[in-house]
Design a protein around this motif. Structure first.
Motif, PDB file in Angstrom:
ATOM      1  N   SER A   1       0.808  -1.220   0.000  1.00 15.40           N
ATOM      2  CA  SER A   1       0.000   0.000   0.000  1.00 15.40           C
ATOM      3  C   SER A   1       0.841   1.269   0.000  1.00 15.40           C
ATOM      4  O   SER A   1       0.348   2.344  -0.369  1.00 15.40           O
ATOM      5  CB  SER A   1      -0.927   0.006   1.225  1.00 15.40           C
ATOM      6  OG  SER A   1      -0.162  -0.001   2.428  1.00 15.40           O
ATOM      7  N   GLY A   2       2.090   1.164   0.438  1.00 14.14           N
ATOM      8  CA  GLY A   2       2.926   2.354   0.570  1.00 14.14           C
ATOM      9  C   GLY A   2       2.597   3.177   1.792  1.00 14.14           C
ATOM     10  O   GLY A   2       3.154   4.244   1.998  1.00 14.14           O
ATOM     11  N   VAL A   3       1.695   2.662   2.636  1.00  8.52           N
ATOM     12  CA  VAL A   3       1.267   3.366   3.850  1.00  8.52           C
ATOM     13  C   VAL A   3       1.175   2.363   4.990  1.00  8.52           C
ATOM     14  O   VAL A   3       0.641   1.256   4.814  1.00  8.52           O
ATOM     15  CB  VAL A   3      -0.101   4.054   3.653  1.00  8.52           C
ATOM     16  CG1 VAL A   3      -0.538   4.753   4.931  1.00  8.52           C
ATOM     17  CG2 VAL A   3      -0.043   5.043   2.501  1.00  8.52           C
ATOM     18  N   ALA A   4       1.703   2.731   6.153  1.00  2.00           N
ATOM     19  CA  ALA A   4       1.575   1.908   7.352  1.00  2.00           C
ATOM     20  C   ALA A   4       0.521   2.529   8.261  1.00  2.00           C
ATOM     21  O   ALA A   4       0.597   3.722   8.578  1.00  2.00           O
ATOM     22  CB  ALA A   4       2.907   1.812   8.085  1.00  2.00           C
ATOM     23  N   THR A   5      -0.476   1.748   8.637  1.00  2.00           N
ATOM     24  CA  THR A   5      -1.536   2.248   9.506  1.00  2.00           C
ATOM     25  C   THR A   5      -1.565   1.448  10.804  1.00  2.00           C
ATOM     26  O   THR A   5      -1.308   0.238  10.798  1.00  2.00           O
ATOM     27  CB  THR A   5      -2.916   2.125   8.819  1.00  2.00           C
ATOM     28  OG1 THR A   5      -3.188   0.744   8.555  1.00  2.00           O
ATOM     29  CG2 THR A   5      -2.930   2.892   7.508  1.00  2.00           C
ATOM     30  N   PRO A   6      -1.862   2.103  11.924  1.00  2.00           N
ATOM     31  CA  PRO A   6      -1.906   1.392  13.208  1.00  2.00           C
ATOM     32  C   PRO A   6      -3.054   0.392  13.309  1.00  2.00           C
ATOM     33  O   PRO A   6      -3.060  -0.440  14.206  1.00  2.00           O
ATOM     34  CB  PRO A   6      -2.067   2.525  14.232  1.00  2.00           C
ATOM     35  CG  PRO A   6      -2.663   3.656  13.462  1.00  2.00           C
ATOM     36  CD  PRO A   6      -2.118   3.551  12.072  1.00  2.00           C
ATOM     37  N   SER A   7      -4.005   0.462  12.403  1.00  2.00           N
ATOM     38  CA  SER A   7      -5.123  -0.478  12.418  1.00  2.00           C
ATOM     39  C   SER A   7      -4.933  -1.626  11.426  1.00  2.00           C
ATOM     40  O   SER A   7      -5.862  -2.403  11.194  1.00  2.00           O
ATOM     41  CB  SER A   7      -6.433   0.256  12.094  1.00  2.00           C
ATOM     42  OG  SER A   7      -6.357   0.876  10.821  1.00  2.00           O
ATOM     43  N   ALA A   8      -3.750  -1.758  10.859  1.00  2.00           N
ATOM     44  CA  ALA A   8      -3.505  -2.782   9.842  1.00  2.00           C
ATOM     45  C   ALA A   8      -3.610  -4.182  10.447  1.00  2.00           C
ATOM     46  O   ALA A   8      -3.328  -4.405  11.626  1.00  2.00           O
ATOM     47  CB  ALA A   8      -2.120  -2.590   9.228  1.00  2.00           C
ATOM     48  N   GLY A   9      -4.011  -5.130   9.621  1.00  2.00           N
ATOM     49  CA  GLY A   9      -4.006  -6.538  10.021  1.00  2.00           C
ATOM     50  C   GLY A   9      -5.152  -6.975  10.898  1.00  2.00           C
ATOM     51  O   GLY A   9      -5.065  -8.038  11.519  1.00  2.00           O
ATOM     52  N   LEU A  10      -6.216  -6.182  10.982  1.00  2.00           N
ATOM     53  CA  LEU A  10      -7.337  -6.561  11.842  1.00  2.00           C
ATOM     54  C   LEU A  10      -7.884  -7.930  11.444  1.00  2.00           C
ATOM     55  O   LEU A  10      -8.079  -8.216  10.263  1.00  2.00           O
ATOM     56  CB  LEU A  10      -8.439  -5.505  11.758  1.00  2.00           C
ATOM     57  CG  LEU A  10      -8.136  -4.153  12.412  1.00  2.00           C
ATOM     58  CD1 LEU A  10      -9.278  -3.172  12.168  1.00  2.00           C
ATOM     59  CD2 LEU A  10      -7.888  -4.317  13.904  1.00  2.00           C
ATOM     60  N   ALA A  11      -8.105  -8.782  12.447  1.00  2.00           N
ATOM     61  CA  ALA A  11      -8.652 -10.144  12.284  1.00  2.00           C
ATOM     62  C   ALA A  11      -7.663 -11.095  11.611  1.00  2.00           C
ATOM     63  O   ALA A  11      -8.027 -12.220  11.284  1.00  2.00           O
ATOM     64  CB  ALA A  11      -9.966 -10.129  11.515  1.00  2.00           C
ATOM     65  N   LEU A  12      -6.412 -10.675  11.437  1.00  3.50           N
ATOM     66  CA  LEU A  12      -5.425 -11.556  10.831  1.00  3.50           C
ATOM     67  C   LEU A  12      -5.168 -12.777  11.704  1.00  3.50           C
ATOM     68  O   LEU A  12      -4.899 -13.871  11.194  1.00  3.50           O
ATOM     69  CB  LEU A  12      -4.118 -10.786  10.604  1.00  3.50           C
ATOM     70  CG  LEU A  12      -3.047 -11.426   9.716  1.00  3.50           C
ATOM     71  CD1 LEU A  12      -3.585 -11.700   8.315  1.00  3.50           C
ATOM     72  CD2 LEU A  12      -1.821 -10.523   9.638  1.00  3.50           C
ATOM     73  N   GLU A  13      -5.259 -12.605  13.016  1.00  3.29           N
ATOM     74  CA  GLU A  13      -5.023 -13.738  13.915  1.00  3.29           C
ATOM     75  C   GLU A  13      -6.091 -14.818  13.755  1.00  3.29           C
ATOM     76  O   GLU A  13      -5.801 -16.017  13.828  1.00  3.29           O
ATOM     77  CB  GLU A  13      -4.942 -13.281  15.380  1.00  3.29           C
ATOM     78  CG  GLU A  13      -6.250 -12.822  15.996  1.00  3.29           C
ATOM     79  CD  GLU A  13      -6.621 -11.392  15.637  1.00  3.29           C
ATOM     80  OE1 GLU A  13      -7.691 -10.933  16.065  1.00  3.29           O
ATOM     81  OE2 GLU A  13      -5.843 -10.732  14.938  1.00  3.29           O
ATOM     82  N   LEU A  14      -7.323 -14.406  13.490  1.00  2.00           N
ATOM     83  CA  LEU A  14      -8.399 -15.380  13.324  1.00  2.00           C
ATOM     84  C   LEU A  14      -8.215 -16.178  12.034  1.00  2.00           C
ATOM     85  O   LEU A  14      -8.425 -17.399  12.013  1.00  2.00           O
ATOM     86  CB  LEU A  14      -9.755 -14.671  13.327  1.00  2.00           C
ATOM     87  CG  LEU A  14     -10.079 -13.856  14.587  1.00  2.00           C
ATOM     88  CD1 LEU A  14     -11.446 -13.203  14.458  1.00  2.00           C
ATOM     89  CD2 LEU A  14     -10.031 -14.753  15.814  1.00  2.00           C
ATOM     90  N   ASP A  15      -7.814 -15.503  10.963  1.00  4.44           N
ATOM     91  CA  ASP A  15      -7.566 -16.210   9.709  1.00  4.44           C
ATOM     92  C   ASP A  15      -6.377 -17.151   9.834  1.00  4.44           C
ATOM     93  O   ASP A  15      -6.384 -18.253   9.257  1.00  4.44           O
ATOM     94  CB  ASP A  15      -7.315 -15.208   8.577  1.00  4.44           C
ATOM     95  CG  ASP A  15      -8.599 -14.553   8.080  1.00  4.44           C
ATOM     96  OD1 ASP A  15      -9.681 -15.090   8.363  1.00  4.44           O
ATOM     97  OD2 ASP A  15      -8.516 -13.508   7.417  1.00  4.44           O
ATOM     98  N   ALA A  16      -5.359 -16.749  10.583  1.00  7.05           N
ATOM     99  CA  ALA A  16      -4.191 -17.621  10.762  1.00  7.05           C
ATOM    100  C   ALA A  16      -4.564 -18.871  11.545  1.00  7.05           C
ATOM    101  O   ALA A  16      -4.151 -19.987  11.196  1.00  7.05           O
ATOM    102  CB  ALA A  16      -3.078 -16.854  11.473  1.00  7.05           C
TER     103      ALA A  16
END
Length: 346
Positions: A262-277
């Motif tokens: 994305s070229g941008v880092a956001t503090p809300s990135a990766g939401l729900a990534l743990e559930l998919d993993a």
């Protein structure tokens, strides 16, 4: 006249191989149900959309799945120790913020500056994994509680570091430009996206470690029978600590990949990534009680989840039905695992 028992036995023989063959097929299906799911989804996708097998669609799909692939590998290693890590998404957000801030603040340019920023981001993830692992391995805190606490703290750290604002990669910084090119470009020879090559290297590396290295065998053993490993004089705590450190490092690396796209880092990135993993590991046959899991089938689980989303997107289906289908597939996978274990005991 009494019938000859030998003749009766011989008369039943022709049916026995067929019955045994049917039982073997059933067990093979239950053992490889994740692979069957993947094949069914591939066939269904090819019929539902003519765009599925285009290289552009497959390349974008694999590029999008790279962060989940990295996190799922770390999650599998933790699950093998009979643990769980709910903090991976938050750690990924921290990794993205740290790499963006490092690239924008450090006075180094080019590949050297990018490698330094990458090392700092991954080190931050490893450090958070070490903190979590210390609470779990040495202070005997429940993995669910320790990683839940780290999930909250890491997400808060991401907001503090960024002041709640997206961190855009500087346009005039050569190292930042290299990171953007890594996330968006493909290799000129085969046309494979660079993040996919990164995921492939990580998958192959950890497959070799888990299968042929003593560390991998002891990680599995510590989750399968921790008491026996302790009685053998092996420090189980070190392997648990290493598992969470590896998971933290891979999660931070996933955050770097997200930022590169994305070229941008956001503090809300990766939401729900743990559930998919966790879902990918469960679909791949990993037991949350520890000691059983396959890296190959975890990769298959990631692809299953990715294909569900890809098919739904190609058909313009909203996101909410995708979540329902993911949940249904997780339930089916767990049920099939239970049936497979019961069959194995018969």
């Amino acid at each position: 006249m009494h019938d000859n028992p030998n003749k009766l036995a011989a008369a039943t023989l022709p049916g026995e191989p067929a019955q045994a063959k049917g039982l073997d097929l059933r067990r093979a299906f239950l053992q490889h149900n994740a692979l069957v799911m993947l094949l069914v989804l591939v066939v269904a996708a090819s019929f539902l959309s003519a765009d599925f097998f285009t290289w552009q669609n497959l390349g974008n799909l694999l590029r999008q799945l790279t962060p989940l692939m990295l996190v799922s590998i770390g999650m599998l290693i933790v699950i093998l120790t009979a643990g769980i890590d709910l903090s991976v998404a938050s750690v990924a957000a921290v990794g993205g913020i740290v790499v963006a801030m490092s690239l924008n603040l450090l006075p180094f340019a080019g590949a050297g500056g990018l490698l330094l920023a990458l090392a700092i981001a991954v080190a931050a993830g490893v450090l958070m994994g070490l903190v979590t692992g210390t609470f779990i391995a040495y202070l005997r805190m429940a993995p669910f509680i320790a990683t839940l606490a780290m999930m909250t703290m890491a997400r808060g750290l991401a907001f503090i570091l960024s002041n709640g604002q997206p961190q855009r990669l500087a346009d005039d910084q050569s190292a930042a430009a290299l990171l953007r090119e890594f996330g968006r470009q493909s290799d000129p020879l085969l046309g494979v996206p660079w993040p996919v090559w990164l995921a492939l290297v990580v998958v192959v590396g950890f497959a070799l470690i888990l299968r042929y290295n003593a560390f991998g065998r002891l990680v599995v053993a510590s989750g399968s029978n921790e008491t026996a490993v302790r009685l053998a004089g092996i420090a189980v705590e070190r392997y648990k600590l290493a598992a969470y450190a590896i998971c933290g490092g891979l999660s931070a690396l996933a955050g770097v990949v997200i930022t590169s796209r994305s070229g941008v880092a956001t503090p809300s990135a990766g939401l729900a990534l743990e559930l998919d993993a966790i879902a990918a590991c469960v679909i791949g046959g990993a037991l949350l009680s520890g000691g059983k899991g396959s890296l190959f089938y975890t990769v298959v689980g990631v692809l299953v989840l990715g294909l569900i989303g890809n098919i739904m997107n190609l058909l313009s289906v909203p996101a909410y039905p995708q979540q329902m289908i993911k949940g249904a597939i997780i339930v089916v996978a767990v049920l099939l695992q239970g049936i497979g274990r019961r069959d194995a005991r018969i």
